[in-house]
Design a protein around this motif. Structure first.
Motif, PDB file in Angstrom:
ATOM      1  N   LYS A  92       0.828  -1.559   0.208  1.00 33.95           N
ATOM      2  CA  LYS A  92       0.298   0.128  -0.325  1.00 33.95           C
ATOM      3  C   LYS A  92       0.907   1.401   0.316  1.00 33.95           C
ATOM      4  CE  LYS A  92      -4.215  -1.660   1.722  1.00 33.95           C
ATOM      5  NZ  LYS A  92      -5.477  -1.409   2.408  1.00 33.95           N
ATOM      6  N   HIS A  93       0.068   1.856  -0.638  1.00 34.26           N
ATOM      7  CA  HIS A  93       0.892   3.586  -0.751  1.00 34.26           C
ATOM      8  C   HIS A  93       0.304   4.593  -0.734  1.00 34.26           C
ATOM      9  CE1 HIS A  93       4.815   1.524  -2.916  1.00 34.26           C
ATOM     10  NE2 HIS A  93       4.339   1.323  -3.416  1.00 34.26           N
ATOM     11  N   CYS A 130       5.215   9.777  -0.852  1.00 35.60           N
ATOM     12  CA  CYS A 130       4.478   7.819  -0.202  1.00 35.60           C
ATOM     13  C   CYS A 130       5.043   8.027   1.693  1.00 35.60           C
ATOM     14  CB  CYS A 130       4.654   7.129  -0.702  1.00 35.60           C
ATOM     15  SG  CYS A 130       3.723   5.645  -0.036  1.00 35.60           S
ATOM     16  N   PRO A 132       4.759   5.722   3.977  1.00 38.28           N
ATOM     17  CA  PRO A 132       5.348   4.719   4.517  1.00 38.28           C
ATOM     18  C   PRO A 132       7.119   4.578   3.615  1.00 38.28           C
ATOM     19  CG  PRO A 132       3.289   3.634   3.955  1.00 38.28           C
ATOM     20  CD  PRO A 132       3.255   5.478   3.238  1.00 38.28           C
ATOM     21  N   HIS A 133       7.233   5.389   2.563  1.00 38.30           N
ATOM     22  CA  HIS A 133       8.526   5.195   1.823  1.00 38.30           C
ATOM     23  C   HIS A 133       8.916   6.675   1.293  1.00 38.30           C
ATOM     24  CE1 HIS A 133       5.451   1.911   1.201  1.00 38.30           C
ATOM     25  NE2 HIS A 133       5.855   0.800   1.456  1.00 38.30           N
ATOM     26  N   MET A 136      10.117   7.489  -2.328  1.00 38.02           N
ATOM     27  CA  MET A 136       8.781   7.421  -3.156  1.00 38.02           C
ATOM     28  C   MET A 136       8.063   9.141  -3.468  1.00 38.02           C
ATOM     29  SD  MET A 136       6.970   4.259  -3.223  1.00 38.02           S
ATOM     30  CE  MET A 136       5.731   4.525  -4.020  1.00 38.02           C
TER      31      MET A 136
HETATM   32 CU   LIG Z   1       4.463   4.073  -0.916  1.00 39.68          CU
END
Ligand SMILES: [Cu+2]
Length: 145
Positions: A92-93, A130, A132-133, A136
């Protein structure tokens, strides 16, 4: 011509030949230096052309998240355009604006095949990532229509 003057003439001749030879040799080195630096310049030019000429900005309103990467990290749209992010990953993003505005708010996490859309009515450049990341990330440039 006596012996002495013949000797002088030969010395002068040798010196002249020597100078000409030195000049030719120097010219030769100069030329080869020019050639090699010219070639180097040419190579550098073609290399910088391939890396720097594309601005990297894409005229699209569609952004894909794929392989933990933003496929269209820099997009440009006209005012009033709806931009849609699509997640093509199993993970998930989300879309988190660096600075939230009335129009551009943080999405919920969305999964594979799901989308998030924002209509941009205000000219400006909007950065997002993003959450969680955070590697990105991308920008949406909104220009006058
Ligand atoms: Cu992400």
């Amino acid at each position: 011509m006596n012996k002495e003057s013949l000797g002088k003439t030969m010395v002068v001749g040798v010196v002249v030949i020597g100078l000409v030879a030195a000049a030719v040799a120097f010219k030769g080195t100069e030329n080869s230096t020019d050639h090699s630096s010219g070639t180097m310049r040419g190579m550098n030019d073609s290399m910088s052309d391939t890396t720097s000429s594309p601005s990297g900005i894409q005229e699209t309103n569609k952004v894909s998240y794929k392989g933990f990467d933003v496929e269209q990290p820099k997009i440009r749209v006209k005012k009033g355009t709806t931009v849609t992010w699509t997640n093509e990953d199993s993970a998930k993003h989300d879309v988190t604006p660096t600075t939230e505005t009335e129009e551009f708010k943080t999405s919920k996490l969305f999964g594979k095949g799901e989308t998030y859309s924002v209509t941009f009515n205000t000219v400006g450049t909007y950065s997002y990532y993003c959450s969680p990341h955070p590697y990105m990330k991308g920008t949406v440039e909104v220009v006058e229509s």
